[in-house]
Design an enzyme around this catalytic site. Structure first.
Site, short mmCIF file in Angstrom:
data_model
loop_
_atom_site.label_atom_id
_atom_site.label_comp_id
_atom_site.label_asym_id
_atom_site.label_seq_id
_atom_site.Cartn_x
_atom_site.Cartn_y
_atom_site.Cartn_z
CD GLU A 176 -6.37 0.25 0.31
OE1 GLU A 176 -7.02 1.17 0.85
OE2 GLU A 176 -5.15 0.09 0.49
NE ARG A 183 -0.73 -4.69 3.60
CZ ARG A 183 -0.94 -4.34 4.85
NH1 ARG A 183 -0.66 -5.18 5.82
NH2 ARG A 183 -1.45 -3.17 5.14
CB THR A 241 -0.11 -2.79 -0.96
OG1 THR A 241 -1.18 -3.14 -0.09
CG2 THR A 241 1.18 -2.84 -0.16
CE LYS A 280 -3.20 4.11 2.89
NZ LYS A 280 -3.51 2.71 2.61
O1 LIG Z 1 -0.74 -2.02 2.70
C1 LIG Z 1 -1.21 -0.94 2.39
O2 LIG Z 1 -1.75 -0.76 1.34
C2 LIG Z 1 -1.10 0.24 3.25
O3 LIG Z 1 -0.97 1.29 2.77
C3 LIG Z 1 -1.20 0.18 4.64
C4 LIG Z 1 -2.59 -0.07 5.17
O4 LIG Z 1 -3.54 0.82 4.65
C5 LIG Z 1 -2.56 0.03 6.63
O5 LIG Z 1 -1.49 -0.74 7.10
C6 LIG Z 1 -3.80 -0.38 7.32
O6 LIG Z 1 -3.60 -0.02 8.64
P1 LIG Z 1 -4.31 -0.73 9.87
O7 LIG Z 1 -5.76 -0.48 9.74
O8 LIG Z 1 -3.69 -0.06 11.03
O9 LIG Z 1 -3.96 -2.18 9.76
#
Ligand SMILES: O=C(O)C(=O)C[C@H](O)[C@H](O)COP(=O)(O)O
Length: 202
Positions: free
Chosen positions: A40, A44, A68, A128
């Site tokens: 994925e 960002r 995202t 998700k």
């Molecule tokens: O930016 C995106 O597309 C999101 O939807 C959020 C991410 O999937 C999570 O922030 C990952 O979470 P961590 O593994 O805790 O870092």
């Protein structure tokens, strides 16, 4: 589509943030070398779209998705670059409409029973669960399994090496996602061997 992909890929979805365009291909290759093929690539950073295109061209074993995604326009841009699946941290009517028109695998983000129902009504039974640990973690997924036995989740957010197996053991979980497979320090040091080792361990 997910079931087909998961016959050949680990049920892990690294959430990838590309800070330098040159990182994209070696990072994807390092993950694939460790058996992690569902990638994925988030939007960002400004390099996300270019990274999707580059990985599609250079790493054919990768199954490249975009993450995202919060607008239909972003979804369309990523699909033009070759994204094979689309992930959003949330859900909206615009995203549902755009994804339905495309017809490919779209994971809307959900965190509550009402959101699960809205996404299911819109035709999306793979969702998700985000932010997974903050929104109730394993007890919440177990609670969802009663009323929503036909919905399957990819929990993401707060999941890591130490707890991802517990999530994967749930019947209504088809994969888990997160950033733990691509630690910032290893990526910025271009320590691709460390990334492959994490992927193998996952
Ligand atoms: O930016 C995106 O597309 C999101 O939807 C959020 C991410 O999937 C999570 O922030 C990952 O979470 P961590 O593994 O805790 O870092």
């Amino acid at each position: 589509m997910w079931d087909l992909w998961l016959e050949r890929a680990k049920p892990l979805v690294p959430v990838i943030v590309i800070n330098s365009p040159l990182e994209a291909v070696p990072l994807a290759q390092a993950l694939v070398d460790g058996g992690v093929r569902l990638l994925e690539v988030t939007l960002r950073t400004q390099h996300g779209l270019g990274a999707i295109e580059a990985i599609r061209q250079a790493v054919p074993e990768a199954i490249v998705g975009v993450g995202t995604v919060t607008s239909a326009q972003q979804m369309e841009s990523a699909l033009k670059k070759g994204a094979q699946f689309v992930v959003s941290p949330g859900s909206s009517d615009d995203l549902f409409a755009c994804a339905r028109e495309w017809g490919g695998p779209f994971l809307p983000g959900v965190a509550t029973a009402s959101e699960v129902m809205r996404a299911r009504e819109a035709g999306f039974r793979y969702q998700k669960f985000f932010p997974a640990t903050a929104a109730g973690g394993i007890p919440m997924l177990n609670a969802f399994s009663g009323p929503f036995s036909d919905v399957r989740f990819c929990p993401t957010g707060g999941i890591g090496q130490s707890n991802h197996h517990e999530f994967l053991a749930l019947k209504n979980v088809f994969a888990v996602g997160g950033s733990w497979l691509t630690p910032v320090d290893a990526v910025s040091a271009q320590n691709w061997q460390a990334i492959t080792s994490l992927a193998i361990a996952g």
